[in-house]
Design an enzyme around this catalytic site. Structure first.
Site, short mmCIF file in Angstrom:
data_model
loop_
_atom_site.label_atom_id
_atom_site.label_comp_id
_atom_site.label_asym_id
_atom_site.label_seq_id
_atom_site.Cartn_x
_atom_site.Cartn_y
_atom_site.Cartn_z
N ARG A 89 0.82 -1.22 0.00
CA ARG A 89 0.00 0.00 0.00
C ARG A 89 0.84 1.25 0.00
O ARG A 89 0.31 2.35 -0.09
CB ARG A 89 -0.87 0.03 1.26
CG ARG A 89 -2.24 -0.61 1.12
CD ARG A 89 -2.78 -0.74 2.54
NE ARG A 89 -4.19 -0.54 2.64
CZ ARG A 89 -5.06 -1.50 2.98
NH1 ARG A 89 -4.66 -2.73 3.20
NH2 ARG A 89 -6.33 -1.23 3.11
N ARG A 128 -21.75 -1.16 5.10
CA ARG A 128 -21.00 -2.22 5.78
C ARG A 128 -20.85 -1.91 7.27
O ARG A 128 -20.87 -2.81 8.11
CB ARG A 128 -19.62 -2.37 5.13
CG ARG A 128 -18.83 -3.55 5.66
CD ARG A 128 -17.61 -3.86 4.81
NE ARG A 128 -16.50 -2.99 5.10
CZ ARG A 128 -15.36 -2.98 4.42
NH1 ARG A 128 -15.20 -3.78 3.38
NH2 ARG A 128 -14.38 -2.17 4.75
#
Ligand code: AMP
Length: 194
Positions: A89, A128
């Protein structure tokens, strides 16, 4: 032998699709987010160190993350392929992964990038949050995670794009629709590596 990275912003459906991809290719899906969450749940030293970063939507420091990934990728089941979900990342993590491949004289086969536009991502993440009660799915933290992704992880995609490794996949629509696109990519890679 298929070595893949699956990338995409928070809420793109990365972990679901990493499992689909890995199963089709017969390799493990390795999720750094899952490993961190497992450590947090077990209350290990690494978990205690990582928790505040996860809760704030910040990246765990490279030093900590890289050590964990080095160990995981050294395990037997990772020697003949993997789908990395959520790593690398940062550019520093790219360099570490390059170093690991340099030791074994191979390289990544491809970097699959799930693409979803920003509005849809925010909607999905907040939905979510209601379902899963992840401590990092509150609105503020969601926005922070998207910002960190743009700052630190977009440059990673650029590096891989310059290397000709990126395979973009449309991540919009329902899970099974996206899975179908992912399986097409998996099958193309299997044909290529045969
Ligand atoms: P994920 O489940 O992939 O969204 O990851 C959840 C959280 O784990 C992230 O918001 C970070 O705090 C941490 N994390 C996962 N992978 C990495 C990574 N490669 N580098 C730094 N932090 C990470």
């Amino acid at each position: 032998m298929t070595f893949l990275v699956l990338m995409g912003p928070p809420g793109a459906g990365k972990s679901t699709q990493a499992k689909v991809l890995a199963e089709r290719l017969g390799v493990p899906a390795i999720s750094t987010g899952d490993i961190f969450r497992a450590h947090v749940a077990e209350g290990t030293e690494l978990g205690r160190e990582a928790q505040r970063y996860l809760d704030a939507g910040e990246y765990v420091p490279d030093e900590v993350t890289n050590a964990m990934v080095r160990e995981r990728l050294g395990a037997d089941d990772a020697q003949s392929g993997f789908v990395l979900d959520g790593y690398p990342r940062t550019l520093e993590q790219v360099a570490v992964l390059d170093g690991l491949f340099a030791e074994v004289d191979g390289g990544l086969d491809a970097v699959v990038v799930l693409e979803v536009d920003l509005d849809e991502l925010v909607q999905r993440l907040l939905h979510r949050a209601e379902l899963e009660h992840r401590t990092d799915d509150t609105e503020d933290v969601v926005r922070r995670r998207l910002q960190v992704y743009a700052e630190q992880t977009d440059p990673v995609i650029e590096v891989y794009r310059e290397r000709g490794l990126v395979i973009p996949v449309d991540g919009t629509g329902g899970v099974s629709e996206v899975s179908r696109r992912i399986l097409q990519v998996a099958d193309a890679l299997l044909r290529r590596n045969r």
